[in-house]
Design an enzyme around this catalytic site. Structure first.
Site, short mmCIF file in Angstrom:
data_model
loop_
_atom_site.label_atom_id
_atom_site.label_comp_id
_atom_site.label_asym_id
_atom_site.label_seq_id
_atom_site.Cartn_x
_atom_site.Cartn_y
_atom_site.Cartn_z
NE ARG A 1 4.69 0.03 5.30
CZ ARG A 1 4.16 -1.07 5.83
NH1 ARG A 1 4.94 -2.09 6.16
NH2 ARG A 1 2.87 -1.16 6.02
CG PHE B 1 0.34 7.79 0.97
CD1 PHE B 1 -0.90 7.42 0.51
CD2 PHE B 1 0.99 8.84 0.32
CE1 PHE B 1 -1.51 8.08 -0.55
CE2 PHE B 1 0.40 9.49 -0.75
CZ PHE B 1 -0.86 9.11 -1.18
CD GLU B 2 3.22 3.06 0.14
OE1 GLU B 2 2.87 1.88 0.28
OE2 GLU B 2 3.37 3.58 -0.97
N GLY B 3 0.36 2.25 4.86
CA GLY B 3 0.14 1.82 6.24
C GLY B 3 0.30 3.02 7.15
#
Length: 597
Positions: A269, A406-408
């Site tokens: 993140r 992306f990334e949550g």
């Protein structure tokens, strides 16, 4: 050798920015880059310009032999082993360096996605959780870029709800292998990766991670997905049909896969946030070049006020984003350095990164939404040509959209921000509730604020009031919903928005203060202008989120009383943002690129 960022002062707790006042010398900014940081930035920039950009068309058409070669070259330059310990072939640099590389590699979304998946979520699970044997076997190749990593967490039915995965793992009768069955979706690098970090439930219950080599029996890779953007990256499903994984390739502990999944996502993140800011810088440069040569109504469009307004807003956002990103990783490096003799231990570094889970999610959400704004304005500046493939705006627009997933997803990350703030408040780690109570007592008693003085006094007052507004709104919501606030996602999201804008605004103000201290007010005029432009926008968004929160949590006379308090907290003398934007636009048009102040 690992570098240590030059930041003085005590270790700063994650999330404490909401209730504590920071000083400029407590935060790390791009102006604090060491010679080594600047050299790595230059090396990365040159690699991206000379090696990556000339090969865009080949990668867009799925020539992944080029991608693998570029990953190997990046490894030779040390760009892929930045977070890998030296004893396993890496560089083990500080987190500022990690962010710099992610920032400067963001010239082409397809490759930066590939590199990010390989070096971060494809490698760090082994760095942080691998056994000594696993590290010796896999990390040297991953750091060198000769072995390519991938990360297989998502499934079609449980993308954001990762712990609800259906992939199963059963121990074989001879206890030599785990047998995995299931399907993973949207796996970056899957088309050519050598190594996969795969998550499955042992006996259908215990969420666990495994290291799976590409040639493992029962593992197959599906067809390439045809994507809206980042077409230069590989995205395929991963099929596990009685896939045999040696027991020694179990990663971490059985049932503790969530620790691996969530810890590496924090790194992903903050790197994604830094990459979005780097991408915005590149987009601004392209937009400036086009605006300076495109003519309409007898003059170049760079002379038009509404075009200049766009360029200035983008520049102000980049200044703010840089301040946030490097402030965050600087705090990580400071905390790592404070570990003393244990600062090389991966378990300790992992705990440091976990401390800043709130800030990592802020960078991810803020950065991904900022770059979406930037590419939209870039297309608008290019006009009809912005919609045509042979111009850079079209691809930048398509490539940027994935970052909010992306990334949550950003929705999940907003819940992470507020959820962790509340969790730390309830556990006593973060004295948020006493701060809310004290503020509520102050605003209800009508206590007047002390006057600020000195450079950027008005901006510092705005930051102080932004914190009060966020605490006030959160306090009202907490009184209304109590523990059930976790079920009020719209309120949780609004609180997260206020926290993000406060962190962004404060970061910009602290960076500008530092530049004023070094260069004087006239020497820092551009930084002050960008800070004021961003602060004015941030206050509008904070007030809007607070109004929504208070209106959802009160009604009648109480609502009217609370809104009167909010209006008092939001009151400030507006800046002449038209003149400020003209000044910023003049500077970026003169230089042809973003200027930091």
């Amino acid at each position: 050798m690992a570098t240590v960022s030059a930041v003085s002062g005590p270790k700063i707790s994650g999330g404490s920015f909401l209730i504590e006042e920071r000083q400029p010398d407590e935060i790390f900014t791009p102006e604090d880059f060491s010679e080594q940081h600047l050299l790595i930035a230059q090396t990365t920039e040159e690699f991206a310009t000379k090696e990556v950009l000339p090969n865009i068309e080949k990668m867009e058409h799925k020539d992944f032999s080029i991608t693998r070669e570029l990953l190997k070259k990046a490894g030779e330059l040390g760009l892929s082993g930045v977070d890998v310990p030296e004893e396993y072939g890496g560089m083990q640099m500080d987190k500022v360096t990690s962010a710099i590389i992610a920032d400067r590699l963001a010239k082409y979304g397809g490759f930066s996605t590939t590199w990010g998946a390989h070096t971060c979520i494809g490698t760090l699970p082994i760095v942080y959780f691998g056994t000594e044997e696993q590290k010796k076997k896999y990390l040297p190749g991953l750091a060198a870029g000769t072995t390519v990593g991938a990360y297989a967490l998502s499934e079609s039915s449980s993308a954001s709800d990762a712990l609800n995965c259906r992939t199963r793992a059963e121990l074989s009768a001879d206890a030599k292998h785990y047998i995995l069955n299931g399907e993973k979706m949207w796996i970056t690098n899957a088309g050519f990766a050598d190594l996969f970090i795969v998550f499955a439930k042992v006996d259908g219950e215990k969420f666990t991670a495994f290291i799976i080599e590409r040639n493992a029996p029962g593992l197959s890779v599906g067809a390439e997905e045809h994507k809206m953007g980042i077409r230069g990256s590989s995205t395929c499903p991963l099929l596990l049909n009685d896939c045999q994984v040696p027991v020694e390739n179990l990663l971490g502990e059985i049932g503790k896969g969530h620790l691996i999944a969530f810890n590496v996502l924090n790194v992903g993140r903050f790197k994604l946030g830094a990459g979005c800011i780097g991408s915005a810088r590149n987009c601004l440069e392209s937009a400036i070049a086009y605006a300076k040569q495109r003519k309409a109504f007898g003059k170049v469009i760079a002379d038009f006020g509404l075009i200049r307004e766009k360029l200035a807003n983008i520049a102000a956002g980049i200044f703010t984003g840089e301040a946030m990103a490097y402030r965050t990783v600087g705090q990580m490096d400071e905390a790592t350095a404070a570990l003393g003799e244990t600062h090389h231990e991966m378990s300790q570094i992992r705990k440091v990164i976990d401390e800043y889970v709130i800030e990592c999610s802020i960078l991810k959400v803020w950065g991904s939404e900022f770059i979406d704004y930037v590419v939209d304005e870039m297309v608008q500046i290019y006009g009809g040509y912005g919609f045509v493939e042979e111009y850079p705006a079209e691809r930048a627009y398509r490539d940027a959209r994935i970052n909010r997933i992306f990334e949550g997803t950003n929705e999940i990350n907003r819940l992470v921000i507020t959820g962790f703030l509340l969790k730390r408040a309830m556990s006593g780690q973060l004295p948020l509730m006493p701060a809310i109570k004290q503020l509520m007592d102050e605003v209800l008693s009508g206590t007047k604020d002390e006057a600020e003085d000195g450079p950027l006094a008005e901006e510092r007052k705005l930051v102080a009031n932004a914190k009060k507004i966020g605490l006030f709104a959160a306090g009202v919501a907490s009184q209304k919903y109590m523990q059930a606030i976790q079920d009020q996602q719209e309120i949780m999201g609004a609180i997260a928005n206020m926290a993000m804008e406060t962190y962004a605004m404060e970061s910009a103000v602290l960076r500008a203060q530092k530049l004023v201290a070094w260069n004087g007010e006239s020497g820092a005029a551009l930084a002050i202008a960008m800070t004021r432009v961003y602060a004015a926008q941030a206050m509008e968004r904070i007030e809007s989120a607070a109004r929504m929160t208070i209106a959802a949590a009160s009604e009648g006379d109480m609502l009217r009383s609370l809104m009167a308090i909010l209006r008092r907290l939001c009151k400030y003398e507006p800046f002449n943002t038209v003149a400020l934007r003209q000044r910023i636009a003049e500077k970026v048009l003169e230089t042809g690129k973003y200027v930091g102040g």
